[in-house]
Design a protein around this motif. Structure first.
Motif, PDB file in Angstrom:
ATOM      1  N   LEU A 149       0.857  -1.182   0.000  1.00  8.06           N
ATOM      2  CA  LEU A 149       0.000   0.000   0.000  1.00  8.06           C
ATOM      3  C   LEU A 149       0.889   1.227   0.000  1.00  8.06           C
ATOM      4  N   ARG A 150       0.477   2.245  -0.747  1.00  8.96           N
ATOM      5  CA  ARG A 150       1.254   3.479  -0.749  1.00  8.96           C
ATOM      6  C   ARG A 150       0.330   4.667  -0.943  1.00  8.96           C
ATOM      7  N   GLY A 151       0.753   5.783  -0.396  1.00  5.61           N
ATOM      8  CA  GLY A 151       0.019   7.032  -0.567  1.00  5.61           C
ATOM      9  C   GLY A 151       0.976   8.194  -0.409  1.00  5.61           C
ATOM     10  N   THR A 152       0.597   9.338  -0.928  1.00  7.69           N
ATOM     11  CA  THR A 152       1.459  10.507  -0.832  1.00  7.69           C
ATOM     12  C   THR A 152       0.917  11.466   0.219  1.00  7.69           C
ATOM     13  N   VAL A 153       1.831  12.119   0.898  1.00  2.84           N
ATOM     14  CA  VAL A 153       1.518  13.108   1.917  1.00  2.84           C
ATOM     15  C   VAL A 153       2.317  14.360   1.595  1.00  2.84           C
ATOM     16  N   THR A 154       1.644  15.466   1.409  1.00  2.00           N
ATOM     17  CA  THR A 154       2.306  16.724   1.079  1.00  2.00           C
ATOM     18  C   THR A 154       2.307  17.643   2.288  1.00  2.00           C
ATOM     19  N   VAL A 155       3.500  18.118   2.659  1.00  4.56           N
ATOM     20  CA  VAL A 155       3.617  19.000   3.821  1.00  4.56           C
ATOM     21  C   VAL A 155       4.368  20.259   3.415  1.00  4.56           C
ATOM     22  N   GLY A 156       4.189  21.288   4.228  1.00  3.62           N
ATOM     23  CA  GLY A 156       4.829  22.563   3.944  1.00  3.62           C
ATOM     24  C   GLY A 156       6.207  22.684   4.553  1.00  3.62           C
ATOM     25  N   GLU A 157       6.763  23.888   4.463  1.00  3.26           N
ATOM     26  CA  GLU A 157       8.075  24.172   5.043  1.00  3.26           C
ATOM     27  C   GLU A 157       7.957  24.285   6.567  1.00  3.26           C
ATOM     28  N   GLY A 158       9.069  24.051   7.242  1.00  2.00           N
ATOM     29  CA  GLY A 158       9.134  24.286   8.678  1.00  2.00           C
ATOM     30  C   GLY A 158       8.637  23.151   9.549  1.00  2.00           C
ATOM     31  N   VAL A 159       8.710  21.929   9.048  1.00  2.00           N
ATOM     32  CA  VAL A 159       8.311  20.785   9.874  1.00  2.00           C
ATOM     33  C   VAL A 159       9.388  20.553  10.942  1.00  2.00           C
ATOM     34  N   VAL A 160       8.959  20.512  12.198  1.00  2.00           N
ATOM     35  CA  VAL A 160       9.911  20.270  13.285  1.00  2.00           C
ATOM     36  C   VAL A 160       9.735  18.889  13.899  1.00  2.00           C
ATOM     37  N   GLN A 161       8.599  18.290  13.661  1.00  2.00           N
ATOM     38  CA  GLN A 161       8.375  16.946  14.207  1.00  2.00           C
ATOM     39  C   GLN A 161       7.259  16.268  13.432  1.00  2.00           C
ATOM     40  N   ALA A 162       7.415  14.975  13.220  1.00  2.00           N
ATOM     41  CA  ALA A 162       6.351  14.184  12.590  1.00  2.00           C
ATOM     42  C   ALA A 162       6.283  12.839  13.287  1.00  2.00           C
ATOM     43  N   ARG A 163       5.088  12.473  13.676  1.00  2.00           N
ATOM     44  CA  ARG A 163       4.879  11.174  14.323  1.00  2.00           C
ATOM     45  C   ARG A 163       3.800  10.420  13.574  1.00  2.00           C
ATOM     46  N   LEU A 164       4.119   9.162  13.320  1.00  2.00           N
ATOM     47  CA  LEU A 164       3.183   8.265  12.657  1.00  2.00           C
ATOM     48  C   LEU A 164       2.616   7.308  13.687  1.00  2.00           C
ATOM     49  N   HIS A 165       1.294   7.281  13.797  1.00  2.00           N
ATOM     50  CA  HIS A 165       0.588   6.314  14.625  1.00  2.00           C
ATOM     51  C   HIS A 165      -0.089   5.333  13.670  1.00  2.00           C
ATOM     52  N   ALA A 166       0.058   4.052  13.921  1.00  3.41           N
ATOM     53  CA  ALA A 166      -0.443   3.069  12.957  1.00  3.41           C
ATOM     54  C   ALA A 166      -0.808   1.777  13.649  1.00  3.41           C
ATOM     55  N   SER A 167      -1.627   0.982  12.957  1.00  2.00           N
ATOM     56  CA  SER A 167      -1.936  -0.368  13.402  1.00  2.00           C
ATOM     57  C   SER A 167      -2.546  -1.121  12.229  1.00  2.00           C
ATOM     58  N   ALA A 168      -2.852  -2.388  12.455  1.00  2.00           N
ATOM     59  CA  ALA A 168      -3.345  -3.208  11.358  1.00  2.00           C
ATOM     60  C   ALA A 168      -4.147  -4.383  11.878  1.00  2.00           C
ATOM     61  N   ARG A 169      -5.039  -4.850  11.041  1.00  2.00           N
ATOM     62  CA  ARG A 169      -5.586  -6.189  11.162  1.00  2.00           C
ATOM     63  C   ARG A 169      -4.693  -7.062  10.286  1.00  2.00           C
ATOM     64  N   GLY A 170      -3.744  -7.680  10.910  1.00  2.00           N
ATOM     65  CA  GLY A 170      -2.672  -8.357  10.203  1.00  2.00           C
ATOM     66  C   GLY A 170      -1.361  -7.906  10.817  1.00  2.00           C
ATOM     67  N   VAL A 171      -0.262  -8.035  10.095  1.00  2.00           N
ATOM     68  CA  VAL A 171       1.022  -7.483  10.516  1.00  2.00           C
ATOM     69  C   VAL A 171       1.548  -6.607   9.390  1.00  2.00           C
ATOM     70  N   TYR A 172       2.295  -5.566   9.765  1.00  2.00           N
ATOM     71  CA  TYR A 172       2.696  -4.594   8.760  1.00  2.00           C
ATOM     72  C   TYR A 172       4.102  -4.089   9.022  1.00  2.00           C
ATOM     73  N   THR A 173       4.692  -3.535   7.960  1.00  2.00           N
ATOM     74  CA  THR A 173       5.908  -2.751   8.044  1.00  2.00           C
ATOM     75  C   THR A 173       5.657  -1.449   7.308  1.00  2.00           C
ATOM     76  N   ALA A 174       6.160  -0.349   7.866  1.00  2.00           N
ATOM     77  CA  ALA A 174       5.934   0.975   7.274  1.00  2.00           C
ATOM     78  C   ALA A 174       7.252   1.607   6.854  1.00  2.00           C
ATOM     79  N   TRP A 175       7.202   2.393   5.755  1.00  2.00           N
ATOM     80  CA  TRP A 175       8.350   3.164   5.275  1.00  2.00           C
ATOM     81  C   TRP A 175       7.898   4.582   4.953  1.00  2.00           C
ATOM     82  N   ILE A 176       8.779   5.533   5.198  1.00  2.00           N
ATOM     83  CA  ILE A 176       8.581   6.915   4.764  1.00  2.00           C
ATOM     84  C   ILE A 176       9.699   7.244   3.789  1.00  2.00           C
ATOM     85  N   ASN A 177       9.320   7.539   2.546  1.00  2.00           N
ATOM     86  CA  ASN A 177      10.302   7.874   1.510  1.00  2.00           C
ATOM     87  C   ASN A 177      11.415   6.822   1.436  1.00  2.00           C
TER      88      ASN A 177
END
Length: 906
Positions: free
Chosen positions: A149-177
């Protein structure tokens, strides 16, 4: 003089956690002086105070509960503490913590499902096959691919922190870029998914503009094959994903982006990925660059948002599954069937291969087993449907490196086939998987066999504390309550298990039935429920004495070893519900032995107090009841012989533990009532089952050992019971004959009953059944069966990695090394090593809430030299024979004469 300080700052047992799951966390620290008071302050990310205790006159430095304003979800906090002693306050010690999404209301994202085929459940169950209603041979069931599964996320300038909260019915691995999020594996872990699904939190790096959030999603415990039957889709047929990204900008603005229909999905390299069967990964089918921006996913299928329940989402607590170690080969042998690699140690995990110069389409197969047979040939000791423990890799050509992603195996040996050249030892490693628990204890002696026994316990603990406390990492991987109950105390010495077992208890309470029954396994699936409803005999058991009593025994053990009162408060209502069920059964039923027997009014009234009816596992797998018999015939013998006696004994002990819990929780009336009921049950038991000489109606070691340990024997008959237990042991050639529930109590029952030399001989016994028999037969873990490998080297088709019989490790710490807690959380300690244990020296340490507690003793000639290290805040005494020494905090050394000769051991 060194300046005093606070150290080892923790929140909910963890150092600087980034995703605690409670709004009322507890704070702990250690001190190196006598604390008279403390001050603790908590501030938010902006430096605003959210709690300040002021000066609190208390020596407590563990699990101080937060009592400030409500903590926010997905928020960062700082805290600091200082301790005040006779010389004034220490410098402030500082640390941090962050919160997860603390409630389902904090989730605005929706569950999404990738396009998938759910016909995997159209299959015969192994249970049908065993019953003769299925096909003539075990069916090969359909496996399905993991989804990308993949999707795009567009953010602006000046990001100081990003947190990903996630879960699944199943097991998963996540990647950012293209960069993996976090280092845990098999997220979200195993839960009672219909009631609770754990969520993960990852700190991730985003760049201004377009970012790609990518996931691989496989069946896992949700839809894959699990349990004794290896049946699939036990919780659900379709996998799903949920995620929520919280982006904080420099100006303080927070943007929340959640999973929705904007993602797209496809299949990739994983032809299938199953917890039991293994994986087949085809590198040729992996879309190049699919985790990165710029990839064209126009032909991928859109995901489907679904209105699935978000109320089950709970923050994960404790440490997740990680790669905790790697093992190099100890030998590599080429055979006609493939290259057999011995890693020298039975583990739970998988193999990582470095592959060189492969042709495109080349198929590499990895098989796994725990042992070879007597001739050194490949032997699959775990048999059953869809438990092949086989992974397959298909090369895209050239050099590569591969490790399975969504499976794990129980093994020591791997067989590699399909290579085009010899295998270089540097190109293969065994990757050890476990819940990444902090290792807090060590034990070693002058005898290598005891050391190997302890090491075997630690390895089995590591392999079976994997998301939940399992029975074995290959055949079932089920959260058996009995296993956890008998081993919990031993586990606390070796690792920090409080958060891990508390999380499992959360699942167990969620699985408790409305009538108070506590199931024999947890997590418990709808499949488990249906199977029990249609089964007969042992297969129909839902709750069982000794297993279900884990709801009381495990919390009390955690309180004893960690001083954790919250675990008592959390589980106390469930304990009372279980007691209510025991009461109702006692009033309504009689045991089969009294069917048709006329009873006096007095005897019937006494029987109404005793939970002694129904089907139970009893003292499961008592060695003498299964010796020389086919297992399918023998397994019912110990339950039939012992259940009537063990069930009311565990009933009485659970009442006692409930009374103690009530006392700790300030429920005095409850405590008195439960204690009185426990006394009544013990009196009724003694009147019904204990003869004038202290004997029970069944001539087995186990029930007598438990009766002594649970105070079921009147004081004037205890010596007789202990003597009879000793006679039973001697009659068995100084070998144990205890079943599953009684093994933890045998040595202490003998020791406290005045038969210390016999307890020592049992520990050192080399003939089966015994602990050292397995050591002498090259065990590297604790076996399921005492004779899993025969004296002739023949191998039985049983697990070589069950930790339950490793409960003896607690004896090694308490008796041989001498570390004995006498107050909750090790606040009071008796250090009393067994100088006659049969070793010249022993050394051990445990991690207590106050810090490291250690002992090292060595015999030399006619004296013993003992070094101890006691943390501040712990009252300790050293007992050496008739000498008792009050210990001061810090390291001290003591030398005393010893008159007894060193025990001669086999």
């Amino acid at each position: 003089m060194t300046e005093s300080r606070c150290a080892d700052l923790r929140v909910e047992y963890q150092r600087a956690p980034r995703a605690i799951g409670t709004a009322t966390p507890r704070f702990s620290w250690t001190v190196d002086h006598a604390q008279l008071a403390y001050e603790l302050e908590v501030t938010d990310a902006d430096g605003r105070s959210v709690w300040s205790t002021g000066s609190v006159g208390s020596a407590a430095s563990s699990q101080i509960s937060f009592a400030g304003e409500d903590l926010r979800s997905d928020a960062d906090y700082r805290w600091r503490v200082r301790s005040i002693g006779v010389y004034g306050p220490t410098p402030w010690a500082e640390s941090t913590f962050a919160t997860a999404l603390l409630s389902p209301a904090a989730w605005s994202a929706r569950w999404v499902e990738p396009d998938q085929d759910d016909t995997l459940v159209e299959r015969w169950s192994i249970v049908d096959w065993i019953r003769g209603t299925g096909p003539d041979t075990p069916p090969r069931t359909r496996l399905r691919p993991a989804r990308l599964l993949r999707g795009t996320v567009t953010v602006g300038e000046g990001v100081v922190q990003a947190r990903l909260h996630a879960s699944a019915r199943g097991v998963y691995t996540a990647w950012i870029n293209g960069l993996r999020a976090g280092d845990e594996v098999l997220a979200p872990g195993f839960d009672s998914y219909l009631h609770r699904i754990s969520t993960q939190t990852y700190d991730v790096a985003l760049r201004a503009g377009e970012n790609v959030l990518a996931f691989a999603l496989a069946d896992g415990w949700w839809a894959g094959r699990i349990g004794l039957t290896g049946s699939s889709a036990q919780f659900g047929t379709r996998t799903a994903l949920i995620w929520q990204l919280h982006v904080t900008y420099a100006d303080g603005r927070v943007e929340v982006i959640g999973s929705d229909g904007g993602m797209r999905s496809a299949t990739g390299g994983w032809d299938y990925a199953d917890p039991f069967v293994g994986e087949r990964f085809d590198r040729r089918a992996e879309p190049e660059g699919w985790r990165m921006p710029g990839f064209d996913d126009a032909r991928w299928s859109p995901v489907t948002p679904i209105d699935a329940d978000r109320s089950v989402l709970v923050p994960f607590t404790g440490e997740p599954i990680r790669r905790v170690a790697e093992l190099a080969p100890t030998s590599i042998t080429e055979t006609e069937e493939g290259i057999v690699v011995d890693f020298g140690q039975v583990i739970a995990g998988r193999v990582r291969l470095r592959l060189r110069g492969l042709s495109r389409g080349r198929e590499i197969t990895l098989e796994h087993t725990e042992t070879l047979d007597a001739a050194g040939d490949w032997f699959q000791n775990i048999v059953g449907i869809d438990k092949d423990q086989t992974d397959v890799f298909v090369s895209a050509g050239g050099d590569d490196e591969w490790e399975p992603e969504f499976t794990f195996h129980g093994f020591r040996y791997a067989r590699v086939s399909g290579l085009q050249a010899s295998l270089d030892p540097s190109d293969i490693v065994a990757v050890v998987l476990s819940s990444d628990l902090e290792q807090t204890g060590t034990f070693t002696t002058s005898d290598p066999r005891l050391n190997r026994l302890h090491d075997n316990v630690v390895w089995s603990q590591r392999a079976n504390l994997l998301s939940v406390p399992t029975d074995c990492p290959q055949r079932e991987r089920a959260g058996w309550t009995g296993d956890a109950q008998v081993f919990a105390a031993a586990a606390t010495n070796n690792a920090l298990v409080a958060p891990f077992l508390s999380r499992w208890l959360d699942n167990l309470r969620a699985d408790q039935l409305p009538d108070g029954r506590v199931p024999i396994t947890s997590p418990r699936s709808p499949f488990d429920i249906a199977e029990a409803e249609h089964a007969t005999g042992i297969g129909a058991i839902v709750s069982s004495a000794g297993w279900s009593d884990a709801i009381a025994f495990v919390p009390w053990t955690l309180y004893e070893r960690y001083g954790d009162e919250r675990v008592l408060a959390d589980n106390y209502p469930a304990v009372l519900a279980w007691i209510d069920h025991q009461r109702s059964r006692a009033r309504a039923e009689l045991p089969p032995s009294l069917a048709g027997v006329p009873l006096s009014i007095e005897r019937r009234a006494a029987q109404a107090l005793l939970y002694n009816s129904g089907d139970h596992f009893g003292d499961w797998l008592t060695p003498s009841t299964i010796a020389g018999r086919p297992l399918h015939e023998a397994i019912g013998i110990a339950p039939a012989l012992t259940s009537e006696y063990l069930a009311p004994m565990f009933q009485a002990q659970t009442l006692t533990l409930a009374s103690r819990m009530a006392e700790v929780l300030g429920k005095g009336a409850d405590a008195a009532r439960l204690a009185a009921e426990a006394a009544s049950v013990r009196a009724a038991f003694a009147a019904e089952y204990v003869d004038a000489d202290g004997r029970l109606p069944v001539e087995l070691q186990g029930p007598h050992a438990i009766a002594l340990s649970f105070d079921m024997i009147p004081a004037d008959r205890r010596a007789g019971t202990a003597g009879h237990l000793a006679a039973l042991v001697r009659a068995n050639g100084d070998r144990l004959d205890t079943g599953f529930l009684s093994v933890p109590y045998l040595l202490d029952a003998l020791w406290d009953g005045g038969h210390r030399d016999l307890a020592r001989r049992l520990l050192w016994q080399r003939e089966s059944p015994s602990w050292l028999y397995a050591v002498d037969h090259s065990a590297t873990t604790i076996w399921e069966s005492w004779d899993a490998i025969g004296s002739d080297g023949s191998v039985r088709p049983v697990s070589l990695n069950h930790y339950a019989f490793g409960c003896v490790d607690d004896w090694l710490y308490r008796r041989v090394a001498g570390l004995q807690p006498t107050a909750p959380g090790w606040r009071r300690v008796r250090i009393e090593p067994d100088l006659d244990a049969g070793v010249e020296s022993a050394s051990a340490h445990v991690g207590t809430p106050a810090g490291r507690l250690a002992v090292d003793w060595r015999r030399s000639g006619d004296e013993v030299r003992v070094r101890v290290a006691v943390p501040s805040g712990v009252d300790a005494v050293l007992v050496l024979g008739d000498t008792t020494i009050a210990l001061t905090p810090g390291a001290t050394e003591h030398v005393v004469p010893v008159a007894s000769p060193l025990l001669s051991v086999p």
